[in-house]
Write a protein that holds these residues in place. Structure first.
Motif, PDB file in Angstrom:
ATOM      1  N   PRO A 234      -4.914  10.824 -11.400  1.00 60.18           N
ATOM      2  CA  PRO A 234      -5.068  12.121 -10.748  1.00 60.18           C
ATOM      3  C   PRO A 234      -4.085  12.262  -9.597  1.00 60.18           C
ATOM      4  O   PRO A 234      -3.797  11.300  -8.892  1.00 60.18           O
ATOM      5  N   THR A 235      -3.591  13.452  -9.413  1.00 61.78           N
ATOM      6  CA  THR A 235      -2.646  13.713  -8.338  1.00 61.78           C
ATOM      7  C   THR A 235      -3.407  13.845  -7.034  1.00 61.78           C
ATOM      8  O   THR A 235      -4.350  14.610  -6.943  1.00 61.78           O
ATOM      9  N   ARG A 236      -2.988  13.075  -6.027  1.00 60.64           N
ATOM     10  CA  ARG A 236      -3.653  13.118  -4.741  1.00 60.64           C
ATOM     11  C   ARG A 236      -2.942  14.025  -3.741  1.00 60.64           C
ATOM     12  O   ARG A 236      -3.564  14.600  -2.891  1.00 60.64           O
ATOM     13  N   ALA A 237      -1.624  14.069  -3.805  1.00 60.25           N
ATOM     14  CA  ALA A 237      -0.880  14.853  -2.827  1.00 60.25           C
ATOM     15  C   ALA A 237       0.336  15.474  -3.485  1.00 60.25           C
ATOM     16  O   ALA A 237       0.945  14.867  -4.346  1.00 60.25           O
TER      17      ALA A 237
ATOM     18  N   ASP B 283       9.085  18.478  -4.529  1.00 55.46           N
ATOM     19  CA  ASP B 283       7.995  18.365  -5.508  1.00 55.46           C
ATOM     20  C   ASP B 283       7.449  16.942  -5.634  1.00 55.46           C
ATOM     21  O   ASP B 283       7.365  16.377  -6.718  1.00 55.46           O
ATOM     22  N   TYR B 284       7.054  16.386  -4.506  1.00 50.19           N
ATOM     23  CA  TYR B 284       6.431  15.060  -4.499  1.00 50.19           C
ATOM     24  C   TYR B 284       5.045  15.128  -5.119  1.00 50.19           C
ATOM     25  O   TYR B 284       4.282  16.049  -4.837  1.00 50.19           O
ATOM     26  N   LYS B 285       4.709  14.162  -5.936  1.00 48.63           N
ATOM     27  CA  LYS B 285       3.361  14.023  -6.473  1.00 48.63           C
ATOM     28  C   LYS B 285       3.009  12.540  -6.373  1.00 48.63           C
ATOM     29  O   LYS B 285       3.768  11.683  -6.821  1.00 48.63           O
ATOM     30  N   VAL B 286       1.858  12.248  -5.772  1.00 47.95           N
ATOM     31  CA  VAL B 286       1.436  10.867  -5.570  1.00 47.95           C
ATOM     32  C   VAL B 286       0.079  10.676  -6.224  1.00 47.95           C
ATOM     33  O   VAL B 286      -0.828  11.480  -6.023  1.00 47.95           O
ATOM     34  N   GLY B 287      -0.061   9.619  -7.014  1.00 43.98           N
ATOM     35  CA  GLY B 287      -1.331   9.302  -7.642  1.00 43.98           C
ATOM     36  C   GLY B 287      -1.697   7.852  -7.395  1.00 43.98           C
ATOM     37  O   GLY B 287      -0.834   6.976  -7.425  1.00 43.98           O
ATOM     38  N   LEU B 288      -2.959   7.598  -7.083  1.00 39.02           N
ATOM     39  CA  LEU B 288      -3.430   6.238  -6.866  1.00 39.02           C
ATOM     40  C   LEU B 288      -4.154   5.747  -8.105  1.00 39.02           C
ATOM     41  O   LEU B 288      -4.869   6.491  -8.763  1.00 39.02           O
ATOM     42  N   SER B 289      -3.956   4.484  -8.400  1.00 41.44           N
ATOM     43  CA  SER B 289      -4.638   3.831  -9.511  1.00 41.44           C
ATOM     44  C   SER B 289      -5.281   2.575  -8.944  1.00 41.44           C
ATOM     45  O   SER B 289      -4.639   1.529  -8.852  1.00 41.44           O
ATOM     46  N   GLY B 290      -6.510   2.693  -8.505  1.00 40.80           N
ATOM     47  CA  GLY B 290      -7.169   1.577  -7.839  1.00 40.80           C
ATOM     48  C   GLY B 290      -6.695   1.472  -6.393  1.00 40.80           C
ATOM     49  O   GLY B 290      -6.114   2.400  -5.831  1.00 40.80           O
ATOM     50  N   ASP B 291      -6.925   0.306  -5.805  1.00 41.37           N
ATOM     51  CA  ASP B 291      -6.559   0.093  -4.403  1.00 41.37           C
ATOM     52  C   ASP B 291      -5.164  -0.481  -4.226  1.00 41.37           C
ATOM     53  O   ASP B 291      -4.637  -0.489  -3.113  1.00 41.37           O
ATOM     54  N   HIS B 292      -4.557  -0.982  -5.291  1.00 41.49           N
ATOM     55  CA  HIS B 292      -3.303  -1.718  -5.137  1.00 41.49           C
ATOM     56  C   HIS B 292      -2.150  -1.177  -5.978  1.00 41.49           C
ATOM     57  O   HIS B 292      -1.121  -1.830  -6.088  1.00 41.49           O
ATOM     58  N   GLU B 293      -2.301  -0.001  -6.581  1.00 41.14           N
ATOM     59  CA  GLU B 293      -1.230   0.540  -7.410  1.00 41.14           C
ATOM     60  C   GLU B 293      -1.140   2.055  -7.226  1.00 41.14           C
ATOM     61  O   GLU B 293      -2.150   2.730  -7.133  1.00 41.14           O
TER      62      GLU B 293
ATOM     63  N   LEU C 151       4.493   1.806  -7.472  1.00 43.02           N
ATOM     64  CA  LEU C 151       4.407   1.008  -6.262  1.00 43.02           C
ATOM     65  C   LEU C 151       3.190   0.102  -6.336  1.00 43.02           C
ATOM     66  O   LEU C 151       2.183   0.442  -6.964  1.00 43.02           O
ATOM     67  N   ALA C 152       3.280  -1.049  -5.680  1.00 40.51           N
ATOM     68  CA  ALA C 152       2.165  -1.986  -5.604  1.00 40.51           C
ATOM     69  C   ALA C 152       1.989  -2.410  -4.156  1.00 40.51           C
ATOM     70  O   ALA C 152       2.972  -2.558  -3.418  1.00 40.51           O
ATOM     71  N   ARG C 153       0.756  -2.603  -3.755  1.00 42.10           N
ATOM     72  CA  ARG C 153       0.458  -3.055  -2.399  1.00 42.10           C
ATOM     73  C   ARG C 153       0.451  -4.579  -2.390  1.00 42.10           C
ATOM     74  O   ARG C 153      -0.249  -5.209  -3.179  1.00 42.10           O
ATOM     75  N   ASN C 154       1.242  -5.175  -1.495  1.00 45.38           N
ATOM     76  CA  ASN C 154       1.304  -6.634  -1.440  1.00 45.38           C
ATOM     77  C   ASN C 154       0.158  -7.196  -0.593  1.00 45.38           C
ATOM     78  O   ASN C 154      -0.680  -6.441  -0.089  1.00 45.38           O
ATOM     79  N   ALA C 155       0.124  -8.511  -0.413  1.00 50.97           N
ATOM     80  CA  ALA C 155      -0.966  -9.181   0.309  1.00 50.97           C
ATOM     81  C   ALA C 155      -1.056  -8.725   1.765  1.00 50.97           C
ATOM     82  O   ALA C 155      -2.133  -8.744   2.358  1.00 50.97           O
ATOM     83  N   GLU C 156       0.065  -8.297   2.350  1.00 47.34           N
ATOM     84  CA  GLU C 156       0.066  -7.832   3.740  1.00 47.34           C
ATOM     85  C   GLU C 156      -0.299  -6.349   3.851  1.00 47.34           C
ATOM     86  O   GLU C 156      -0.312  -5.786   4.939  1.00 47.34           O
TER      87      GLU C 156
END
Length: 119
Positions: free
Chosen positions: A19-22, A46-56, A95-100
């Protein structure tokens, strides 16, 4: 479609639409005249950002490169080219969120001449 990747490991999984968040409708202008290969300006919109879980996350955006040109660093000469359909590029980034907790681009693909980005 041009494909650029980083050194991060690639996963072969089917990606579900997220789903598109922003959505950013106002263009972002970036001055690229200080880089060795380009001169003038690129416009991102035309930025579109979607989250897939907490880390992607997935980001798509358009680029208008009609006012960006190749510049010879030694001579300073700018090679101006006409605006074509290829001046408009659709980017898809993963994009992926790293350990930090820092978001890092792990995969990016571009589609030059995309109908979605052309005026």
């Amino acid at each position: 479609m041009e494909r650029l990747t980083t050194t991060a490991p690639r996963r072969t999984a089917t990606r579900e639409p997220v789903p598109t968040r922003a959505v950013r409708r106002q263009p972002l202008r970036v001055r690229v005249g200080q880089t060795p290969k380009a001169d003038r300006e690129s416009r991102y919109f035309d930025y579109k950002v979607g989250l897939s879980g907490d880390h992607e996350a997935y980001v798509t955006y358009c680029s208008d490169e009609s006012k960006s040109f190749i510049k010879d660093r030694k001579t300073g000469k700018v090679e101006e080219t006409p605006t074509t359909a290829g001046s408009y590029v659709l980017y898809n980034a993963k994009l992926a969120r790293n350990a930090e907790g820092v978001w890092q681009t792990t995969d990016i693909a571009s589609n030059r001449g995309s109908d979605e980005c052309r005026p």
